[in-house]
Design an enzyme around this catalytic site. Structure first.
Site, short mmCIF file in Angstrom:
data_model
loop_
_atom_site.label_atom_id
_atom_site.label_comp_id
_atom_site.label_asym_id
_atom_site.label_seq_id
_atom_site.Cartn_x
_atom_site.Cartn_y
_atom_site.Cartn_z
N ASP A 180 34.29 -26.27 5.82
CA ASP A 180 33.66 -25.09 5.24
C ASP A 180 34.70 -24.00 5.00
O ASP A 180 34.45 -22.80 5.20
CB ASP A 180 32.51 -24.58 6.12
CG ASP A 180 31.59 -23.62 5.37
OD1 ASP A 180 31.83 -23.39 4.17
OD2 ASP A 180 30.64 -23.10 6.00
N ASP A 221 24.84 -24.82 -1.67
CA ASP A 221 25.52 -24.28 -0.49
C ASP A 221 25.83 -22.78 -0.58
O ASP A 221 26.23 -22.28 -1.62
CB ASP A 221 26.83 -25.01 -0.23
CG ASP A 221 27.50 -24.49 1.03
OD1 ASP A 221 26.83 -24.45 2.07
OD2 ASP A 221 28.67 -24.06 0.95
N HIS A 235 35.38 -24.24 -0.14
CA HIS A 235 35.16 -23.23 -1.18
C HIS A 235 36.53 -22.87 -1.76
O HIS A 235 37.38 -22.33 -1.06
CB HIS A 235 34.51 -21.98 -0.57
CG HIS A 235 33.16 -22.27 0.03
ND1 HIS A 235 32.00 -22.23 -0.70
CD2 HIS A 235 32.80 -22.64 1.29
CE1 HIS A 235 30.97 -22.55 0.09
NE2 HIS A 235 31.44 -22.81 1.30
N GLY A 272 32.43 -16.36 6.38
CA GLY A 272 33.31 -17.47 6.01
C GLY A 272 34.69 -17.35 6.62
O GLY A 272 35.17 -16.24 6.84
N ASN A 330 29.33 -22.62 -5.25
CA ASN A 330 29.00 -21.18 -5.28
C ASN A 330 30.16 -20.36 -5.83
O ASN A 330 30.61 -19.41 -5.22
CB ASN A 330 28.56 -20.68 -3.89
CG ASN A 330 29.64 -20.81 -2.85
OD1 ASN A 330 30.54 -21.62 -2.98
ND2 ASN A 330 29.56 -20.00 -1.80
N HIS A 366 38.54 -15.45 2.03
CA HIS A 366 38.14 -14.11 1.57
C HIS A 366 39.38 -13.23 1.53
O HIS A 366 40.15 -13.21 2.48
CB HIS A 366 37.10 -13.50 2.51
CG HIS A 366 35.75 -14.15 2.40
ND1 HIS A 366 34.95 -14.01 1.29
CD2 HIS A 366 35.09 -14.96 3.24
CE1 HIS A 366 33.83 -14.69 1.45
NE2 HIS A 366 33.89 -15.30 2.62
N ARG A 404 36.84 -21.08 -4.65
CA ARG A 404 36.69 -19.72 -5.23
C ARG A 404 37.01 -19.63 -6.71
O ARG A 404 37.01 -18.52 -7.25
CB ARG A 404 37.54 -18.71 -4.47
CG ARG A 404 37.23 -18.60 -2.99
CD ARG A 404 35.79 -18.25 -2.72
NE ARG A 404 35.55 -17.97 -1.30
CZ ARG A 404 34.39 -18.20 -0.69
NH1 ARG A 404 33.37 -18.68 -1.38
NH2 ARG A 404 34.23 -17.91 0.58
N HIS A 410 33.50 -30.25 2.36
CA HIS A 410 32.94 -28.91 2.25
C HIS A 410 34.04 -27.85 2.18
O HIS A 410 34.50 -27.34 3.20
CB HIS A 410 32.06 -28.65 3.48
CG HIS A 410 31.10 -27.52 3.31
ND1 HIS A 410 29.80 -27.58 3.71
CD2 HIS A 410 31.26 -26.29 2.76
CE1 HIS A 410 29.19 -26.44 3.44
NE2 HIS A 410 30.07 -25.63 2.85
N HIS A 421 22.46 -26.71 2.84
CA HIS A 421 22.83 -25.61 3.74
C HIS A 421 21.51 -25.16 4.36
O HIS A 421 20.68 -24.55 3.68
CB HIS A 421 23.48 -24.50 2.91
CG HIS A 421 23.66 -23.18 3.61
ND1 HIS A 421 24.89 -22.58 3.75
CD2 HIS A 421 22.77 -22.34 4.20
CE1 HIS A 421 24.75 -21.43 4.40
NE2 HIS A 421 23.47 -21.25 4.68
#
Lengths: 316, 432
Positions: free
Chosen positions: B309, B149, B60, B328, B92, B313, B62, B58, B183
């Protein structure tokens, strides 16, 4: 009182601090009643009124307070849209700080905003209301108003009634009144209460009738009419009859009990329209005392220490 | 062929632990495991563990769409520093990974990264929960994990259809299993809530979302798993109620697996008292009782895998109020240390939850999480489990710095990472 750099929450103040601020407010009420209600206490100081959320009343109150102390004010009506324009809160605050200011009065729709902002500026911060979290100057104005009428608040009973869940005024007053020794009772259906009140210095009831005859203050909160699609009550009419201060309930209040409201009022929702005009309703006094209390707060935060000593001896 | 010896370590894999040197070749295989081995070059691994490379179900990354926060290159580097040799990229992105063209772009960008970047794909078009993504095409393109998710699939009927359809595509992928990962968040209950609803949210004045927003969807998906018989994987389980429902579902023989994110067993909602949105995450940080239940679930195997996860950011997006900032937090570079510090479980079990079990869930066992023996893929993590260090947000290899562990002391750190026979991390430094 202890040196205070910011006023973010009623939790920042102990009982002595609150009493000191209320005593100082007494003095500024007197200043406000003068023919020329202006003293030079904050001459040369600049107060920025940074409002991310509309509030004509609070903004005007702070501006008047700053003016009576001869401070300059800069108004920034930032509005919710700035967030969507991509400017971070930090950038906004750093821009404003760069104009050379001593104090930021911050009104923001997000809980905790002033805690974030104080990391990005050297100015003192006054929380002018953050989301549903805190509104300390409103609480101080309420404490002052209640004290003027009731004297010592020790052992007094105050019912805070209505939309407590969404109310920063309820949060600040629960802390403020209990620190002053009063007993605080929250009165609302569960849909208008915080999820947990574990550790709070309050009692809770869903039934205003149960406490109406024994309270010294009946404090009504503004019902958030704009949140009706997430409605916590079936209808406003039902809310008024079941949980509001109806005329019948107001008749059962003790004669010397105060009716308070932070404004703006929804007449005939949380409070019967005619009840708001009764002699024991002190709602407009809360507003005028708000100016004096904000003078006291601004002075304590950014007044010179020397002046403060003089003021302290004057108060004593 | 150049050869590299990892010397002086304890080797731990699914078959247990033993003292051995490991020699790998730069064509990507383990050449020898034994004592006193030499090679063209060597890495010191005294007091360390050699484990199959860690696998994160899991993350991200980006890219495409939010490259100011992270790219596949920088995210993979952060992963390698955390000992990961494979990460499952969440869909996502912008545009979402809901069609072969976007998945192919991620695969292409991942082909030069310092770990395997395994794309998942969205269950629904645009992750909007309205219409199924072209799942067969995506399976043919290599996708094994489907998830929306960032959001849960809200519509019960769509989720049922997705489970039934996905389990009809098994013939497209041989031995590997297609997994629908959820999720779990019922939005009508969580809407407007920015942290866990409870004592802290009430006191702080931050609108909360209750545990039940997660638990109701766990409950529904267990029911749909029973109905369809299809594989369901529960992402980032965060509440005591979720853990006990999954325990019961497993006892009933249902084909479910679950992961826990490192922050959900190391941090609580009390962290939000600073109003710093570095602690804002979905699902939110919960109570001490929930943390204890998640730990218990990991220790007794109810929760199969530890995930991060990892959610980078850019600084400006966290320089907001708690409400306005996106949810996040980073996780890749701290994952092993957080797990090692906060979980009271044998190192073999910890590595199982971070390597071979997640590898099995994601269908990656051919290359990751396997045994450390001659001829096996040379994807390895060399970990010092005892070294104490302090996390520094400023020193993260991730393009973002939103770690909730800044300034915290942790125990255990990845020292070297071997990916396809190449030492991509040496002594805690990324080599490329």
């Amino acid at each position: 009182m202890k040196a205070l750099r910011h006023l973010l929450s009623m939790d920042d103040l102990d009982r002595d601090d609150i009493e000191y601020l209320l005593d100082l407010t007494e003095r500024y009420v007197e200043v406000s009643e003068r023919k020329i209600p202006r003293i030079p206490a904050l001459r040369g100081k600049t107060v920025a009124l940074v409002f991310f959320e509309d509030s004509t009343r609070t903004r005007v109150s702070f501006a008047t307070a700053a003016g009576r102390l001869s401070a300059d004010t800069l108004g920034f009506d930032v509005g919710r849209s700035s967030v969507n324009k991509g400017e971070s809160l930090r950038d906004t605050i750093e821009t404003i700080s760069a104009m050379g200011i001593h104090c930021i009065v911050l009104r923001h729709f997000g809980a905790g905003a002033p805690w974030r902002v104080r990391e990005w500026t050297d100015a003192s911060i006054v929380n002018g209301g953050d989301g549903r979290n805190q509104h300390p100057t409103q609480s101080l104005a309420d404490l002052f108003t209640a004290r003027q009428h009731l004297g010592d608040l020790d052992g007094r009973r105050i019912a805070i009634v209505g939309d407590i869940k969404n109310s920063r005024v309820a949060r600040s007053n629960a802390i403020g009144f209990s620190k002053m020794g009063a007993e605080v009772i929250f009165v609302a259906p569960r849909t208008l209460l915080p999820a947990s009140l574990e550790g709070w210095p309050v009692k809770v009831t869903h039934n205003l009738d149960e406490v109406i005859e024994s309270i010294d203050v009946c404090y009504l909160l503004r019902m958030q009419l704009e949140r009706q699609n997430d409605a916590a009550v079936p209808t406003l009419r039902e809310f008024h009859h079941e949980f509001g201060l109806t005329t019948a309930r107001a008749d059962r209040l003790r004669d010397d009990a105060l009716i308070m409201h932070p404004g703006p009022m929804n007449r005939d929702v949380e409070i019967a329209g005619v009840v708001a005009d009764r002699p024991n309703a002190v709602i407009t006094e809360q507003v005028s005392n708000g100016v004096a209390v904000r003078m006291a707060v601004l002075f304590v935060l950014i007044g010179s220490r020397l002046d403060l000593v003089e003021e302290q001896s004057a108060v004593a | 062929m150049r050869t590299l010896a990892i010397r002086g370590a304890t080797v731990i894999d699914a078959q247990g632990s033993r003292r051995a040197d490991v020699v790998v070749g730069d064509e990507g295989r383990i050449l020898a495991v034994g004592s006193g081995l030499t090679a063209d070059s060597s890495l010191d691994a005294g007091d360390c563990i050699v484990s199959p490379g860690l696998v994160d179900l899991h993350v991200h990354l980006r890219q495409p769409g939010n490259e100011e926060a992270e790219t596949i290159e920088t995210g993979a580097r952060a992963a390698a520093l955390g000992g990961f040799t494979a990460v499952v990229a969440m869909p996502n992105t912008d545009p979402a990974m809901d069609c072969v063209s976007v998945v192919s772009e991620v695969q292409a960008l991942g082909s030069t990264a310092v770990c395997d970047v395994v794309p998942s794909a969205a269950i629904s078009v645009g992750r909007r929960g309205e219409a199924l993504s072209p799942m067969a095409e995506l399976v043919r393109a290599g996708v094994r994990i489907f998830t929306d998710d960032g959001s849960g699939v809200q519509d019960d009927r769509l989720m049922r259809t997705a489970l039934e359809y996905a389990s009809s595509l098994q013939h497209l992928c041989g031995d590997e299993t297609i997994v629908l990962a959820q999720h779990c968040e019922v939005e009508s209950l969580s809407r407007g809530g920015f942290m866990h609803e409870g004592e802290w949210s009430s006191w702080l004045g931050i609108p909360g979302q209750p545990s039940e927003a997660e638990e109701l969807m766990v409950m529904r998906d267990i029911a749909l798993c029973r109905l369809t018989g299809a594989r369901v994987h529960f992402q980032h389980m965060s509440t005591a109620g979720s853990v006990s429902m999954i325990r019961a579902a497993k006892a009933a023989g249902l084909p479910v697996t679950a992961e826990a994110a490192t922050h959900h067993f190391s941090l609580t909602d009390a962290c939000c008292a600073s109003y710093d949105p570095v602690f804002k995450v979905h699902p939110p940080l919960r109570t001490e009782a929930d943390v204890a239940a998640v730990k218990e679930g990991l220790i007794d195997g109810t929760i199969d895998a530890i995930a991060t996860d990892h959610a980078p950011h850019a600084p400006k997006s966290k320089q907001q109020t708690f409400a306005d900032a996106p949810p996040g937090m980073l996780g890749l570079e701290t994952a092993f240390a957080v797990a090692n510090t906060h979980l009271d479980m044998p190192i073999e079990s910890l590595l199982a939850a971070m390597s071979w079990r997640p590898a099995a869930i994601a269908g990656l066992t051919a290359d990751h999480g396997g045994l450390i023996s001659e001829g096996c893929p040379a994807n390895l993590a060399v970990i010092d489990p005892n070294v104490a260090w302090t996390v520094s947000a400023a020193e993260m290899a991730s393009r973002s710095s939103n770690t909730p562990y800044d300034g915290m002391g942790l125990r255990g750190r990845v020292r070297h990472t071997i990916y396809k026979g190449e030492a991509v991390v040496v002594d805690g430094e990324a080599q490329r």
